[in-house]
Design an enzyme around this catalytic site. Structure first.
Site, PDB file in Angstrom:
ATOM      1  N   GLN A  95      -4.160 -13.775 -11.610  1.00 31.00           N
ATOM      2  CA  GLN A  95      -3.127 -13.037 -10.889  1.00 31.00           C
ATOM      3  C   GLN A  95      -1.731 -13.505 -11.272  1.00 31.00           C
ATOM      4  O   GLN A  95      -0.814 -12.703 -11.452  1.00 31.00           O
ATOM      5  CB  GLN A  95      -3.361 -13.143  -9.386  1.00 31.00           C
TER       6      GLN A  95
ATOM      7  N   THR B 177      -1.769 -20.575 -14.566  1.00 31.26           N
ATOM      8  CA  THR B 177      -2.698 -20.024 -15.554  1.00 31.26           C
ATOM      9  C   THR B 177      -3.770 -19.126 -14.936  1.00 31.26           C
ATOM     10  O   THR B 177      -4.625 -18.614 -15.655  1.00 31.26           O
ATOM     11  CB  THR B 177      -3.388 -21.172 -16.330  1.00 31.26           C
ATOM     12  N   GLY B 178      -3.733 -18.931 -13.637  1.00 34.20           N
ATOM     13  CA  GLY B 178      -4.703 -18.048 -12.993  1.00 34.20           C
ATOM     14  C   GLY B 178      -4.482 -16.595 -13.382  1.00 34.20           C
ATOM     15  O   GLY B 178      -3.423 -16.198 -13.866  1.00 34.20           O
TER      16      GLY B 178
ATOM     17  N   TYR C 100       7.785  -1.515   0.922  1.00 27.50           N
ATOM     18  CA  TYR C 100       7.760  -0.721  -0.304  1.00 27.50           C
ATOM     19  C   TYR C 100       8.205   0.715  -0.020  1.00 27.50           C
ATOM     20  O   TYR C 100       8.940   1.323  -0.801  1.00 27.50           O
ATOM     21  CB  TYR C 100       6.348  -0.683  -0.912  1.00 27.50           C
TER      22      TYR C 100
ATOM     23  N   HIS D 189      -2.264  -7.826  10.487  1.00 29.63           N
ATOM     24  CA  HIS D 189      -1.513  -9.023  10.143  1.00 29.63           C
ATOM     25  C   HIS D 189      -1.908 -10.167  11.060  1.00 29.63           C
ATOM     26  O   HIS D 189      -2.137  -9.970  12.258  1.00 29.63           O
ATOM     27  CB  HIS D 189      -0.004  -8.783  10.316  1.00 29.63           C
TER      28      HIS D 189
ATOM     29  N   GLU E 122      -2.364 -14.677   1.655  1.00 24.69           N
ATOM     30  CA  GLU E 122      -2.779 -14.383   3.018  1.00 24.69           C
ATOM     31  C   GLU E 122      -3.760 -15.450   3.487  1.00 24.69           C
ATOM     32  O   GLU E 122      -4.296 -16.218   2.700  1.00 24.69           O
ATOM     33  CB  GLU E 122      -3.485 -13.026   3.076  1.00 24.69           C
TER      34      GLU E 122
ATOM     35  N   GLU F   6       7.761  -5.407  13.601  1.00 21.71           N
ATOM     36  CA  GLU F   6       6.489  -4.960  14.166  1.00 21.71           C
ATOM     37  C   GLU F   6       6.173  -5.827  15.373  1.00 21.71           C
ATOM     38  O   GLU F   6       6.926  -6.740  15.724  1.00 21.71           O
ATOM     39  CB  GLU F   6       5.364  -5.047  13.135  1.00 21.71           C
TER      40      GLU F   6
END
Length: 679
Positions: free
Chosen positions: A62, A59-60, A202, A295, A139, A252
């Site tokens: 985001q 329900t948040g 992306y 990161h 994150e 990476e």
């Protein structure tokens, strides 16, 4: 070629060469048996139209925005969890617990949409309910929280984790999105993609869409130190997936996952008569050593390969390498055509329509959405004197000068392969450091005879109580203070050990997201740090000042994309002044702060803005750039490369602004322009 059932896929053991021969066979710290059980969950990654998705944190704000978009796209969402509450949200049931949801809705996967400090608890609840696939997008989940989660995951065979700190997993063919990927970039097709970086993934997706290929399944490994699913896991899925004809890997710096992938690719090409083509990119070729590049996992442990070494190893293994993600699409199309056609590619007419949609299609919801914990944080490195004081408190003999001929280094850090803590030992005569993983639940390393014997043998020193005491002291500091890398330099003289150097790094997320380790955090002295880097941090920006000529300033959204931008500009002959990651979402405020910080560097003659508009539309980004440029009265020329949703509109706004802004969609054209302006 014989196709193997996913359910019969063999487990991959930890890399044997990093452990003593007896260690993986008889040592009580071996992880091979536990990993074999977790490997049984590999088939759970093959999501599609059949996948029933549950949301934790349902329900948040985001999660609500994400659910609306995903439902409209076609994802089969069966409800969500709000602890202790039953009811309805968005026309879907709300369950009081994951266990209740599992019993009533039978989900195949759970999307965890809670902040980083709550993520581990949510994952644990999903493991206990035996949810087949768990996707954690947050994150800044504390490293030690995830170490504890992996100690649970590796003792079970029901739940597979993707993440944390990742965009998630998405089936373009099955219209199943579990994560926050920008949907306008995706199109059903035949390319499987696995990536550490969100923004680079992306760009990779958009490149395959423009090339008329589309995607089959896209798996994000994520940028954290400990990944629930790694490159080899994804490659194994792609090999056995009939919808996948070409494979792309985006790596990476940090860890050895790319090296494991190279070994897999080499073996795959040997055993298959007509292997699926593999293309790859490695971000961070120009990353300065010893820095965390945005990161949480973008840093190297002693003995790990750097970005250039990873690039070379992947290339030698048979991967076709690119230096920028926009080159993926055309390159893969050529490889697939030479292999014998691409039966799963989009039709040419569909390709044209998709390209137009990529430029102009608006997201389903105009509500702002970004991954949890988007404010960037840094690792905490304390002074050597402070590190040595911590050792003194553990009764370890310390002297800051010693005979360098007898030096050795001893570290405790995270083993990203074994998904556990490890000791790293490097002696004066050792060819390379060696890792010795052990269980996170271990309390007393001083009595771990097999481990201590192996460490002493590798260091070529006697196994003594002094070694046991040093290892145990480091382990206590590591666990009590939530460190992610402790390194000491020591000497052995007559069986006695003496420490004369220390480099300690602690997980800042433990304090920033969870309020733990305040005493360690107070040791930080910002006055001794680079002022611009400290200033950037206040606005949630990761800024690293680079050495050298530095005539080109960079402003990028996303750590992986920021690393690759510096790499690619350098390859084109540019000299970058900085690494700058605005975080997952570039706003007018972060752009303004970024311009101000970059502009304070007198070396900068031109600024390169490289933005992929995924979670935020390109027209909104262009508006922010124009406003920031005007407010700051910028005089330095700025080259703007916008890609992603509404890119044509954003480019038009830049071009018609009347400001000294130069808009491009091609990276190479933009790179040539900014380098010429900075000359």
């Amino acid at each position: 070629m014989v196709t193997m059932s996913l359910h019969s896929l063999p487990a991959r053991a930890p890399k044997a060469q990093i452990l003593p021969p007896s260690w993986t066979q008889t040592g009580r710290f071996s992880t091979s048996l536990r990993r074999a059980r977790y490997a049984d969950t590999l088939p759970n990654l093959k999501i599609g139209a059949h996948t029933r998705v549950l949301f934790q944190g349902f329900t948040g704000r985001q999660a609500t925005a994400n659910v609306k978009e995903s439902l409209a796209w076609g994802t089969k969402i069966v409800g969500g969890v709000k602890p202790g509450v039953e009811g309805e949200h968005l026309g879907l049931p709300v369950f009081p617990s994951v266990r209740a949801a599992q019993e009533k809705a039978k989900p195949d996967a759970s999307a965890i949409y809670v902040p980083g400090n709550q993520t581990a608890k949510a994952i644990e609840e999903a493991i206990e309910a035996e949810i087949p696939l768990v996707v954690a997008v947050a994150e800044h989940v504390p490293v030690h929280d995830i170490l504890r989660i992996h100690s649970m995951l590796q003792t079970q065979s029901k739940t597979r984790l993707v993440g944390a700190n990742c965009p998630g997993i998405i089936s373009a063919i099955g219209k199943c999105r579990i994560g926050f990927q920008p949907l306008p970039c995706f199109a059903p097709g035949n390319v499987g993609i696995v990536a550490k970086s969100g923004t680079l993934s992306y760009e990779t997706v958009a490149s395959t869409t423009r090339a008329g290929l589309g995607q089959s399944l896209c798996i994000s490994m994520g940028g954290d130190v400990l990944a629930g699913t790694n490159f080899v896991d994804a490659l194994t899925i792609f090999e056995n997936d009939p919808d996948t004809e070409g494979i792309m890997l985006v790596g990476e710096i940090g860890g050895t996952a790319e090296i494991d992938a190279a070994e897999w690719i080499r073996d795959y090409n040997r055993r298959c008569a007509n292997p699926k083509p593999v293309m790859a990119l490695v971000g961070g070729l120009e990353a300065p050593p010893g820095r965390v590049m945005g990161h949480a996992g973008a840093w190297t442990t002693p003995g790990e390969p750097d970005g250039k070494a990873k690039y070379d190893i992947l290339e030698r293994a048979g991967a076709v390498m690119v230096n920028h993600p926009e080159k993926f699409g055309g390159g893969m199309r050529t490889l697939l055509n030479s292999r014998g056609g691409s039966r799963g590619a989009m039709s040419s007419s569909n390709s044209v329509n998709q390209k137009r949609n990529l430029h102009t299609m608006r997201r389903v919801s105009s509500g702002s959405q970004k991954p949890f914990g988007s404010n960037q944080v840094r690792s905490l490195h304390i002074k050597q004197s402070q590190a040595l004081d911590m050792l003194k408190e553990k009764s370890i003999p310390v002297r800051e000068t010693a005979d360098s001929d007898s030096d050795f280094s001893l570290s405790i850090t995270v083993d990203r392969n074994a998904l556990s803590p490890c000791v790293i030992a490097a002696g004066p005569d050792a060819a390379q450091p060696r890792k010795f993983p052990f269980e996170y639940a271990t309390t007393d390393l001083s009595s771990a005879g097999t481990l201590l014997e192996a460490v002493a043998s590798h260091l070529q020193i006697p196994e003594t109580t002094h070694l046991a005491g040093l290892v145990q002291a480091l382990w206590q500091i590591f666990k009590e203070k939530e460190a992610f890398l402790l390194v000491v330099k020591a000497s052995s003289v007559g069986g006695a050990l003496e420490v004369h150097g220390a480099h300690f790094n602690f997980d800042d997320a433990a304090f920033r997201s969870s309020g733990r380790q305040e005493d360690v955090h107070r040791l930080r002295n910002k006055e001794e740090e680079v002022p611009e880097e400290v200033e950037a941090e206040k606005d949630g920006i990761v800024y690293i000042k680079l050495d050298g000529e530095g005539s080109v300033g960079t402003l990028v959204n996303g750590a992986g994309l920021a690393m690759n931008t510096v790499d690619a500009l350098t390859i084109h002959g540019g000299h970058c002044a900085n690494f700058l990651d605005t975080g997952g979402k570039a706003t007018s405020e972060t752009v303004k702060s970024s311009f101000r910080i970059i502009g304070s560097d007198k070396r900068v003659k031109a600024i390169f803005v490289n933005i992929f508009g995924g979670l935020t539309r390109c027209d909104m980004i262009a508006e922010g750039i124009i406003l920031a440029f005007r407010d700051l009265h910028m005089s330095v020329p700025v080259v703007v490369r916008l890609r992603g949703t509404n890119e044509e509109l954003g480019q038009k706004m830049i071009a018609e602004s009347g400001l000294p802004l130069h808009a491009f969609d091609s990276f190479e054209d933009a790179a040539k322009k900014v380098i010429s302006l900075a000359a």
